[in-house]
Motif scaffolding. Structure first.
Motif, PDB file in Angstrom:
ATOM      1  N   ALA A 137       0.758  -0.923   0.325  1.00 19.80           N
ATOM      2  CA  ALA A 137      -0.079   0.482  -0.152  1.00 19.80           C
ATOM      3  C   ALA A 137       1.003   1.271  -0.533  1.00 19.80           C
ATOM      4  O   ALA A 137       0.573   2.220  -0.132  1.00 19.80           O
ATOM      5  N   SER A 138       2.315   1.045  -0.202  1.00 24.00           N
ATOM      6  CA  SER A 138       3.452   2.684   0.239  1.00 24.00           C
ATOM      7  C   SER A 138       3.693   2.459  -1.546  1.00 24.00           C
ATOM      8  O   SER A 138       3.309   1.729  -2.553  1.00 24.00           O
ATOM      9  N   LEU A 139       3.327   4.107  -1.831  1.00 20.76           N
ATOM     10  CA  LEU A 139       3.775   4.653  -2.775  1.00 20.76           C
ATOM     11  C   LEU A 139       4.572   4.806  -2.989  1.00 20.76           C
ATOM     12  O   LEU A 139       5.160   4.495  -4.254  1.00 20.76           O
ATOM     13  N   ARG A 140       5.916   4.682  -1.766  1.00 16.42           N
ATOM     14  CA  ARG A 140       7.156   4.742  -2.543  1.00 16.42           C
ATOM     15  C   ARG A 140       7.775   3.352  -2.845  1.00 16.42           C
ATOM     16  O   ARG A 140       8.657   2.929  -3.643  1.00 16.42           O
ATOM     17  N   ARG A 141       7.329   2.611  -2.291  1.00 18.62           N
ATOM     18  CA  ARG A 141       7.505   0.789  -2.333  1.00 18.62           C
ATOM     19  C   ARG A 141       6.952   0.644  -4.079  1.00 18.62           C
ATOM     20  O   ARG A 141       8.257  -0.160  -4.618  1.00 18.62           O
ATOM     21  N   GLN A 142       5.424   1.171  -4.660  1.00 18.25           N
ATOM     22  CA  GLN A 142       5.134   0.469  -5.235  1.00 18.25           C
ATOM     23  C   GLN A 142       6.169   1.341  -6.537  1.00 18.25           C
ATOM     24  O   GLN A 142       6.448   0.859  -7.350  1.00 18.25           O
ATOM     25  N   ALA A 143       7.069   2.359  -6.249  1.00 20.96           N
ATOM     26  CA  ALA A 143       7.336   3.362  -7.370  1.00 20.96           C
ATOM     27  C   ALA A 143       9.144   2.482  -7.355  1.00 20.96           C
ATOM     28  O   ALA A 143       9.248   2.186  -8.928  1.00 20.96           O
ATOM     29  N   GLN A 144       9.432   2.743  -6.402  1.00 22.55           N
ATOM     30  CA  GLN A 144      10.785   1.698  -6.641  1.00 22.55           C
ATOM     31  C   GLN A 144      11.056   0.049  -6.677  1.00 22.55           C
ATOM     32  O   GLN A 144      12.004   0.001  -7.705  1.00 22.55           O
ATOM     33  N   SER A 145      10.092  -0.147  -6.814  1.00 21.16           N
ATOM     34  CA  SER A 145       9.291  -1.816  -7.481  1.00 21.16           C
ATOM     35  C   SER A 145      10.082  -1.404  -8.799  1.00 21.16           C
ATOM     36  O   SER A 145      10.030  -2.660  -9.302  1.00 21.16           O
ATOM     37  N   LEU A 146       8.526  -0.318  -9.701  1.00 19.54           N
ATOM     38  CA  LEU A 146       8.971  -1.058 -10.830  1.00 19.54           C
ATOM     39  C   LEU A 146       9.795   0.453 -11.315  1.00 19.54           C
ATOM     40  O   LEU A 146       9.740   0.061 -11.986  1.00 19.54           O
ATOM     41  N   ASN A 147      10.779   0.266 -11.078  1.00 19.71           N
ATOM     42  CA  ASN A 147      11.299   1.008 -11.499  1.00 19.71           C
ATOM     43  C   ASN A 147      12.372  -0.022 -11.384  1.00 19.71           C
ATOM     44  O   ASN A 147      13.628   0.260 -12.239  1.00 19.71           O
ATOM     45  N   ARG A 148      12.680  -0.859 -11.057  1.00 21.75           N
ATOM     46  CA  ARG A 148      13.355  -1.954 -10.833  1.00 21.75           C
ATOM     47  C   ARG A 148      13.459  -3.344 -11.886  1.00 21.75           C
ATOM     48  O   ARG A 148      13.911  -3.525 -12.562  1.00 21.75           O
ATOM     49  N   ARG A 149      11.700  -3.061 -11.753  1.00 16.86           N
ATOM     50  CA  ARG A 149      10.524  -4.271 -12.421  1.00 16.86           C
ATOM     51  C   ARG A 149       9.940  -3.753 -13.079  1.00 16.86           C
ATOM     52  O   ARG A 149       8.924  -4.355 -12.299  1.00 16.86           O
ATOM     53  N   PRO A 150       9.411  -3.009 -14.175  1.00 17.89           N
ATOM     54  CA  PRO A 150       8.460  -2.770 -14.715  1.00 17.89           C
ATOM     55  C   PRO A 150       6.894  -3.560 -15.165  1.00 17.89           C
ATOM     56  O   PRO A 150       6.052  -3.414 -15.203  1.00 17.89           O
ATOM     57  N   ASP A 151       7.693  -5.093 -15.152  1.00 19.57           N
ATOM     58  CA  ASP A 151       6.358  -5.774 -15.564  1.00 19.57           C
ATOM     59  C   ASP A 151       5.909  -5.927 -13.931  1.00 19.57           C
ATOM     60  O   ASP A 151       4.879  -7.055 -14.166  1.00 19.57           O
ATOM     61  N   LEU A 152       6.161  -5.888 -12.755  1.00 17.06           N
ATOM     62  CA  LEU A 152       5.851  -6.553 -11.890  1.00 17.06           C
ATOM     63  C   LEU A 152       4.193  -5.905 -12.167  1.00 17.06           C
ATOM     64  O   LEU A 152       3.482  -4.659 -12.464  1.00 17.06           O
ATOM     65  N   LYS A 153       3.188  -6.682 -11.089  1.00 19.37           N
ATOM     66  CA  LYS A 153       1.628  -6.312 -10.977  1.00 19.37           C
ATOM     67  C   LYS A 153       1.646  -6.257  -9.959  1.00 19.37           C
ATOM     68  O   LYS A 153       2.088  -6.473  -8.786  1.00 19.37           O
ATOM     69  N   ILE A 154       1.339  -4.165  -9.866  1.00 22.05           N
ATOM     70  CA  ILE A 154       1.285  -4.314  -8.029  1.00 22.05           C
ATOM     71  C   ILE A 154      -0.398  -3.741  -8.103  1.00 22.05           C
ATOM     72  O   ILE A 154      -1.266  -3.524  -8.711  1.00 22.05           O
TER      73      ILE A 154
END
Length: 320
Positions: A137-154
């Motif tokens: 539910a963290s926008l920071r964790r979401q953005a950092q994770s997508l920056n490293r793995r844009p293929d992930l589904k959040i």
């Protein structure tokens, strides 16, 4: 003016397992500061459980219902009304600006600052299969994770630590990210598959630290002195300076991490667009003076945060 030592200090806290675990730790320390033995802790430092709006509403992101202040609002009202004498918060839940009349009076020694990667199918974020589901539910964790793995589904995954771990176990996500500090405080430190380097992916400002909040006039109360960790306070001051400059809230993906070596404080600050495609980052350091170290730490945070904000601009703001 030094206030007279009280005989009882009433503590306010949220009712989650994590909040109560960390509050009970502080309760014992407050009782000791009052000169009482551990078995008298409930008498001299009673805990009042206060349910916050952030606890009641679990089906939406915080940014949709008013931001992370919803984890502190009702507790702060109890402080201002005189129903409690102090509050124990997770520092990362404390907004950049405090209500008039209240102050962060003590910052105890910090726990592990890192984000923890929890998964049953992969040891690291990088090892998740393509298109895997990451719950946060963290926008920071979401953005950092997508920056490293844009293929992930959040997927949006709110709730207390045990609730989110149960959802992971039930297969609602392939992986989740939690604060290692919270897991440690709950005796679950061995649950994560790995931890994320806080310099590579800066954490929420103040993550791993607790905040003892009081009314302003109680700042110099003698029982608070043993709870303070000067080094932690300096690191948190720098991180929260960046938070203030970036107007950090649940609508911005902001990370900041400060580390101290001797008199040198190093700080990294970053903010990302919500989809993780753009990342704005600054690093800096300051030699802390013997006097006024906290002011120097805050100023470094303000400087780096302002630079990130100037570069990222409106692209950093999540619009609902």
């Amino acid at each position: 003016m030094v206030r007279q030592q009280p005989s009882v200090v009433r503590i306010g806290a949220r009712g989650s397992k994590l909040s109560l675990a960390q509050t009970r730790t502080m309760q014992l320390r407050i009782a000791a500061a009052l000169g009482a033995p551990p078995e008298a802790a409930d008498e001299v430092a009673p805990i009042t459980v206060i349910t916050t709006t952030g606890d009641r509403v679990q089906d939406r992101r915080l940014l949709e219902i008013g931001g992370k202040a919803l984890f502190t609002k009702e507790i702060e009202e109890a402080l201002l009304d005189g129903r409690i004498d102090c509050a124990v918060h997770s520092m990362k839940d404390v907004p950049a600006e405090l209500p008039p009349g209240l102050v962060i009076a003590a910052v105890p020694q910090r726990e592990d600052v890192r984000d923890a990667f929890c998964s049953k199918i992969a040891p690291r974020l990088e090892d998740l299969p393509r298109g895997a589901v990451l719950g946060t539910a963290s926008l920071r964790r979401q953005a950092q994770s997508l920056n490293r793995r844009p293929d992930l589904k959040i997927v949006m995954l709110r709730g207390n630590v045990d609730t989110r771990l149960a959802k992971l176990e039930a297969g609602e996500a392939d992986a989740i990210l939690l604060a290692q500090s919270g897991l440690n405080r709950m005796g679950l430190g061995d649950v994560p598959a790995s931890q994320i380097d806080p310099f590579e992916a800066p954490v929420a400002p103040g993550q791993g630290a607790l905040a003892i909040q009081t009314r302003t006039e109680d700042f110099h109360a003698p029982w608070l002195a043993p709870l303070r960790c000067p080094q932690t306070a300096l690191a948190v001051a720098a991180e929260r300076g960046a938070l203030f400059a970036l107007e950090g809230s649940c609508r911005t993906a902001v990370g900041a991490y400060a580390r101290i070596d001797g008199q040198r404080l190093d700080l990294v600050v970053e903010a990302l667009t919500p989809d993780g495609t753009r990342r704005f980052r600054r690093e800096g350091a300051v030699v802390l003076p013997a006097e006024g170290g906290e002011r120097a730490a805050v100023e470094l945070g303000l400087e780096l945060g302002a630079a990130v904000r100037a570069e990222g601009g409106d692209a950093l703001i999540w619009t609902v």
